[in-house]
Write an enzyme that holds these catalytic residues in place. Sequence first.
Site, PDB file in Angstrom:
ATOM      1  N   LYS A 153       0.859  -1.181   0.000  1.00 54.88           N
ATOM      2  CA  LYS A 153       0.000   0.000   0.000  1.00 54.88           C
ATOM      3  C   LYS A 153       0.898   1.234   0.000  1.00 54.88           C
ATOM      4  CE  LYS A 153      -3.637   2.059   2.925  1.00 54.88           C
ATOM      5  NZ  LYS A 153      -4.479   1.802   4.122  1.00 54.88           N
ATOM      6  N   SER A 171      -9.051   2.525   3.733  1.00 55.99           N
ATOM      7  CA  SER A 171      -8.124   3.181   2.825  1.00 55.99           C
ATOM      8  C   SER A 171      -7.218   2.210   2.062  1.00 55.99           C
ATOM      9  CB  SER A 171      -7.262   4.184   3.603  1.00 55.99           C
ATOM     10  OG  SER A 171      -6.457   3.524   4.574  1.00 55.99           O
ATOM     11  N   SER A 175      -9.430   0.301   7.996  1.00 54.04           N
ATOM     12  CA  SER A 175      -8.918   0.402   6.626  1.00 54.04           C
ATOM     13  C   SER A 175      -8.381  -0.892   6.047  1.00 54.04           C
ATOM     14  CB  SER A 175      -7.828   1.473   6.550  1.00 54.04           C
ATOM     15  OG  SER A 175      -8.385   2.753   6.683  1.00 54.04           O
TER      16      SER A 175
END
Length: 490
Positions: free
Chosen positions: A80, A156, A180
């Site tokens: 990520k 996220s 997230s």
Amino acid sequence: MTLAMSWDEWTSHDAVGLAERVRKGELSAAELARQAAAGVQKINPAVSAVVEVFEDVVADPLKDGLNPQGPLAGVPFFMKDLGPTLKGRLQEQGSLFMRGNRGSQDAWLTRQMRKAGLNLIGRTTTPEFGVCSSAENPAVYVTRNPWNTDYTTCGSSAGTAAAVAAGVVPLSHATDGGGSIRIPAGFNGNIGLKPSRGVLSIGPNLSDITGYVSTQGCHSRTVRDTAAFIDACRGGAPGEFMPYWTPAEPYMQLIQRDPGKLRIALSHEWGDYRATPDIVAELEKAGRFLEGLGHQVEWALPQADLRAAFAAQTTCYISNFAQVINGLLASRGLDRPPADLFEPINIRIWEAGKDLSYTERHRMQGVFNSTARAFGEFFEDWDIILTPITAKPTPPVGTTEYLTISDNPDVLDWFDNLWKFFSYTPLSNLCGIPGISLPMASQDNGLPFGIHAQARQANDGLLLQLAAQIERALGGRWNDGRRPGVHVAA
């Protein structure tokens, strides 16, 4: 380009299975990396999950220090674009302001991943600084749900969710400051574990005590992949502020046995928040399924002041993110965030939090403590509490009220609106307890829906053990064996 295997064969393997074939010499790390890179080319135009593929480590997997003897050696893996840094690699955090930013060192967790043998071949999308619920700024990218591209992945960990669901890789990095990891796992049909405090390090630049709520983790499609990832990557960097713990038995061994009869609480009435009737029905269905596995299931809820807990969580986010932004501004000699490079809500968060007093943080810490104690007391009587992953269904792309590109002038109202939707995940971050999203349910729109289980601190293994029991009972067919419309094998 000739690929090592068909896409159906590729997606029939999890990360543990791929690593086993590399160990046997049947496949090479380079072949796996090329296949994953080809998968990005197949799905990325539709879902915009991957920001960048590192072509040099696709060509030469040993280039950056991959350990060829690691338990997951040769498995292609995305980071990520937020959290652990990779030396010399871009990390732009979903932000126009961060364009061109490169990591000066490998973070501790990055080193653990390389030691495990993971081949870090690229980076996946995230909203600006990971603040909001979806990676949807058209000036940066819009990440879409591979099950139906009219809908968001949520976030996220947006790009990771889409890449794993679409079959590009079986395992990918994710982070969680309030859901997230778990929410996008729930909306994309993946498994998402948020570990307890003291499992995966955010050192050397930060620690669990500096952030309070942020944790690292992964998305996977099998329980054993998550177990293998935690087993291989856990542990503290030198000088951690709190002890990092190791379970008595590796999770890869633990998950081979069913847990005993568990006391499982069910709840969707979470302080001021309630789930929609359709979602409540999916939770009840999951409860009946667990009863069928021999567990005791009843409605119950921790006796905590949840209204105060969410207010404290809001204070934590505002003050944490404001100081992150302050540090970025200071590094460039700026007094305030440039409006053309920062999203509007993040500017308002900075304005609300930059001068927050220690008195307010101290009050927040007191509520964190009382909430964690209340949950701890609850887990004296219950092994697990089961909730929906969210109180509302997946939003369509462009639902700006949950995004940091929102024009809401009131940052507290924006956060309150967030909690009405993402009601069930944030408090496990506050308490430091583990939570996992399991792809057991579905929505009327055909998208997957996660059932969320939480346990006492350091009982991550019990969550994985229960998840493995469910996986066996389903014959390995999460999401009823369905796969998304955007998929490498489609």
